[in-house]
Design an enzyme around this catalytic site. Structure first.
Site, mmCIF file in Angstrom:
data_model
loop_
_atom_site.group_PDB
_atom_site.id
_atom_site.type_symbol
_atom_site.label_atom_id
_atom_site.label_comp_id
_atom_site.label_asym_id
_atom_site.label_seq_id
_atom_site.Cartn_x
_atom_site.Cartn_y
_atom_site.Cartn_z
ATOM 1 N N GLN A 184 -4.313 -4.930 7.228
ATOM 2 C CA GLN A 184 -5.304 -5.848 6.557
ATOM 3 C C GLN A 184 -5.103 -7.342 7.405
ATOM 4 O O GLN A 184 -5.779 -8.201 6.836
ATOM 5 C CB GLN A 184 -4.836 -6.107 4.934
ATOM 6 C CG GLN A 184 -5.055 -4.904 4.416
ATOM 7 C CD GLN A 184 -6.690 -4.377 4.293
ATOM 8 O OE1 GLN A 184 -7.532 -5.184 4.420
ATOM 9 N NE2 GLN A 184 -6.781 -3.024 4.033
ATOM 10 N N CYS A 209 -4.676 2.415 -3.730
ATOM 11 C CA CYS A 209 -3.548 3.325 -2.990
ATOM 12 C C CYS A 209 -2.416 2.070 -3.402
ATOM 13 O O CYS A 209 -1.626 1.990 -2.528
ATOM 14 C CB CYS A 209 -3.675 3.314 -1.650
ATOM 15 S SG CYS A 209 -4.803 4.751 -1.478
ATOM 16 N N HIS A 215 0.889 -1.229 0.058
ATOM 17 C CA HIS A 215 -0.042 -0.116 0.066
ATOM 18 C C HIS A 215 0.947 1.232 0.140
ATOM 19 O O HIS A 215 2.087 1.200 0.456
ATOM 20 C CB HIS A 215 -0.856 0.015 1.250
ATOM 21 C CG HIS A 215 -2.047 0.898 1.289
ATOM 22 N ND1 HIS A 215 -1.562 2.532 1.744
ATOM 23 C CD2 HIS A 215 -3.384 0.850 1.094
ATOM 24 C CE1 HIS A 215 -2.628 3.036 1.717
ATOM 25 N NE2 HIS A 215 -3.559 2.187 1.305
ATOM 26 N N ASP A 238 3.338 -3.961 8.061
ATOM 27 C CA ASP A 238 1.930 -3.220 7.658
ATOM 28 C C ASP A 238 0.933 -4.152 8.037
ATOM 29 O O ASP A 238 0.698 -5.122 7.313
ATOM 30 C CB ASP A 238 1.892 -2.536 6.339
ATOM 31 C CG ASP A 238 0.638 -2.121 5.879
ATOM 32 O OD1 ASP A 238 -0.307 -1.991 6.811
ATOM 33 O OD2 ASP A 238 0.429 -1.642 4.958
#
Length: 409
Positions: free
Chosen positions: A201, A364, A121, A198
């Site tokens: 999700q 994104c 992302h 990250d």
């Protein structure tokens, strides 16, 4: 509790859109909120509204207890070793920018390497891109397989003794790929590099144990896991956070201020300058309570079944291409696709007329779109409140979309 029972706990889902019962398939962008979270935020504003850490009056004490109680819930949720390792931020983007701007800036030097993947992302790409430009470092991309997965052998070939940071998503927001973070972290550490994850999700959909993963940093957002918008978490190993400098300065993050110098509070408050996101943190704490009551393993299993069902149903539609791993066991609960000769925005518009909410665009992730050789895609993402009936509605809506544009063309 099954998905139909869970659905009743989300007031927003009990409505019609364009004359049809709402089918919400955009949880990867933001999840809906259960009544318990809405009531927790409402109660704070109705009964406990006060600033935290500042006063000794009753409202201030209640607000502080709930705010710091939410921190304890987050610590347990991701199995951090200490509550001092949990920093509240505005979201995943803010957390990753803080890591890059503080830890990254102080530790990356000219000639060092920062390793990321094509599936990142923008929030886990641009901060490292800009850091590399500022510091004269090299930004390297791990190769991806045709199905959108990463091989550990390619990680080993890409990460070198010059690598300082490896930053990879736990789950791709486009492909649904679940990356082997624990193994990637091991390889990174073998080269004395730091592992940044990250988790936007991943954290809402599966158990995340930062000590088991041995990641150095983890970022995630409350709004994707049934919590409010505007609240996120930056986890970092205590030793690393202690070495980091704050990137925002002002009230509440200071220990002592002189005319020409200042010192900072201890962890985690040195990173939380100004009035914090009190209601957001309390709502996040309530969301964690809700998810743990349902059970993260139950959520994961439910979404895997939905993903498999969706891939089977959508594969029946001629001219529809699905992106990402073909093996449902290797992907999270989302399906990204295109219909031949129909722009994804048109797909989303027709589906919206049927009361079905999906996402369309580059998500994104423009470098990934380039890698896929497309300008945009449509994405249906699932959560604990979705059912096979929702996917049946999606499949029927896509057939209508295809027929409509066949007639137009």
């Amino acid at each position: 509790m099954n998905a139909n029972e869970i659905r009743k706990l989300f007031p927003i889902l009990d409505q019609e859109v364009n004359g049809h019962p709402l089918v919400y398939l955009d949880s990867a962008a933001t999840s809906q909120k259960p009544l318990s979270v809405i009531e927790a935020v409402n109660q704070y504003y109705r009964q406990d509204n006060s600033n935290v850490h500042r006063g000794v009056h009753t409202l201030g004490t209640r607000a502080t207890d709930k705010y710091e109680g939410a921190r304890d819930k987050v610590r347990k949720f991701i199995n951090a070793a200490s509550r001092e390792e949990i920093v509240f931020t505005r979201g995943t983007t803010a957390s990753l920018n803080m890591i890059a701007s503080s830890f990254g800036y102080d530790n990356v030097k000219e000639g060092d390497e920062i390793v990321i993947s094509f599936m990142e992302h923008h929030s886990n790409l641009i901060p490292w891109q800009q850091l590399a430009k500022r510091k004269g470092a090299t930004l390297k991309y791990v190769p991806m397989q045709e199905d959108g997965t990463i091989l550990l052998n390619d990680i080993r070939k890409t990460v070198t003794d010059q690598t300082k940071i490896v930053a990879i998503a736990l789950v791709s927001n486009v492909l649904g790929t679940m990356n082997p973070i624990k193994e990637i972290a091991k390889i990174a550490h073998e080269h004395h590099a730091y592992m940044v994850v990250d988790g936007a999700q991943g954290a809402p959909h599966m158990k995340v144990d930062v000590q088991d993963l041995d990641c150095d940093f983890l970022a995630f957002s409350g709004h994707k896991m049934c919590g409010p918008t505007g609240i996120g978490v930056m986890y970092g190993k205590k030793k690393l956070l202690e070495e980091m400098e704050p990137v925002e300065f002002g009230g509440e993050m200071i220990d002592f201020v002189d005319l020409y110098d200042s010192t900072w509070k201890e962890l985690p408050w040195k990173f939380e300058g100004g009035t914090p996101i009190i209601a957001g943190a309390i709502g996040l704490g309530a969301a964690i309570d809700f998810l743990e009551e349902i059970g993260l393993d139950n959520i994961t299993n439910h979404e895997h079944k939905l993903a498999e069902y969706a891939m089977n149903r959508l594969s029946e539609i001629n001219g529809l291409t699905i992106y990402g791993p073909k093996d449902p066991a290797k992907r999270a609960g989302l399906v990204t696709f295109n219909i031949e000769d129909v722009h994804p925005h048109d797909v989303a518009t027709v589906l919206d007329a049927e009361g079905i909410a999906v996402r369309a665009g580059h998500h994104c992730a423009q470098p990934l779109m380039k890698w896929l050789n497309v300008s945009a895609t449509a994405r249906a993402s699932f959560y604990l409140y979705n059912t096979e009936e929702d996917i049946d509605r999606l499949a029927l809506g896509l057939v209508k979309t295809k027929e409509y544009f066949s007639d137009v063309l």
